[in-house]
Design an enzyme around this catalytic site. Structure first.
Site, PDB file in Angstrom:
ATOM      1  N   TYR A   1      20.217  42.733  25.233  1.00 37.65           N
ATOM      2  CA  TYR A   1      20.733  43.715  24.272  1.00 37.65           C
ATOM      3  C   TYR A   1      22.241  43.806  24.458  1.00 37.65           C
ATOM      4  CZ  TYR A   1      21.073  48.321  21.884  1.00 37.65           C
ATOM      5  OH  TYR A   1      21.404  49.370  21.060  1.00 37.65           O
TER       6      TYR A   1
ATOM      7  N   LYS B   1      19.374  41.029  21.027  1.00 37.31           N
ATOM      8  CA  LYS B   1      19.711  41.986  19.976  1.00 37.31           C
ATOM      9  C   LYS B   1      21.224  42.140  19.981  1.00 37.31           C
ATOM     10  CE  LYS B   1      19.511  46.895  18.750  1.00 37.31           C
ATOM     11  NZ  LYS B   1      19.089  48.250  19.171  1.00 37.31           N
TER      12      LYS B   1
END
Length: 294
Positions: free
Chosen positions: A134, A163
């Protein structure tokens, strides 16, 4: 491995009188699944993880996992500024049956790329389920560079994606070019959900999905079906709402609208504060425009 593509919605953590509202959380997740969301995530940025104790985070993950019950992929956020806590949460999520874990770059400490590599490498080696990195440099003050992602993937077969809450669209293009389009790249920026799908992204983790799960999931479905003009139209239709949910820091506006919809109490924990009266009025107008309230 389950298909981890599509709209993986980062669910808010509802509170009631200062305590986590676990029944409210379960109800939100059930609504999401019934509305067609492709996956569920909790305790990511939208879930206010830094305001939860370690035990609260575990209980949120547990309740969410039990509610999802294998119907869609479950990808809890298990990252923390603390390395040992990240390992503990990731192992806990695996033990419960999570399909993957979403691990944020440690915030505040601003580790070097070597520090990031060693941190994520240890996390990936501590579990036997997929790991999604992330990258959110606006919150963490550090960018996971493409070379670091490539090193991590080479060293760990279970690091399957990232992400990207990263406004640098050039970076995301180069990331996909380097890693290949089998590598799962998700948009964490609402206005980049459609563009990232267009260049080969796997989906998105969008705060707006908390409010319009059916339409946010439909954006992915339209692209998957090759209905590009309809997807483009939906992208621009969603744009004003995507802007509105960031009138103040996420997840304050999202929780405010969910409160207007009667889904939760719009509580946040300090140091977050309730939305300002002026912005609340703007959010009420936008909620009416999108039919979220009558």
């Amino acid at each position: 491995m389950k298909d981890l593509r599509g709209s993986i919605v980062p669910i808010v953590t509802p509170f009631a009188d200062g305590q986590v509202d676990y029944d409210g959380l379960a109800a939100l997740i059930e609504w999401q699944i019934q509305s067609g969301s492709h996956g569920i995530s909790v305790t990511g940025t939208t879930g206010e993880p830094s305001s939860l104790s370690l035990e609260e985070r575990k209980q949120v993950i547990k309740v969410a996992c039990e509610t999802v019950a294998g119907r869609v992929p479950f990808v809890p956020g298990t990252g923390s500024v603390n390395h040992a806590e990240t390992l503990e949460l990731s192992r806990y999520a695996e033990k419960l049956g999570a399909d993957a874990v979403l691990v944020i770059a440690p915030y505040y400490v601003r580790p070097s790329q070597e520090g990031l590599f060693r941190h994520f490498d240890a996390v990936a080696k501590s579990v036997d389920i997929p790991v999604i990195l992330y990258n959110i440099p606006g919150r963490t003050a550090v960018n996971i560079e493409i070379d670091t992602v490539a090193r991590l993937k080479e060293a760990n077969a279970n690091i399957v994606g990232v992400k990207e809450s990263n406004k640098d669209f050039e970076h995301i293009n180069r990331l996909l070019h380097c890693m290949g389009r089998d590598f799962l790249v998700y948009s964490g920026i609402e206005l980049l959900c459609f563009p990232i799908l267009a260049i080969g992204g796997a989906g998105f983790v969008s705060a707006t999905g908390n409010l319009l799960p059916d339409q946010v999931a439909r954006l992915y479905n339209l692209v998957r079906e090759g209905r590009w003009q309809e997807a483009q139209d939906l992208h621009y239709w969603l744009l004003p709402l995507n802007d509105a949910v960031f009138l103040e820091i996420n997840p304050v506006p999202v929780k405010t609208i969910l409160g207007m919809m009667g889904k939760i109490r719009p509580e946040v924990r300090l140091p977050l504060a309730p939305v300002s009266p002026a912005n609340r009025a703007k959010l009420e107008v936008i909620a009416r425009q999108y039919g979220l309230i009558s």
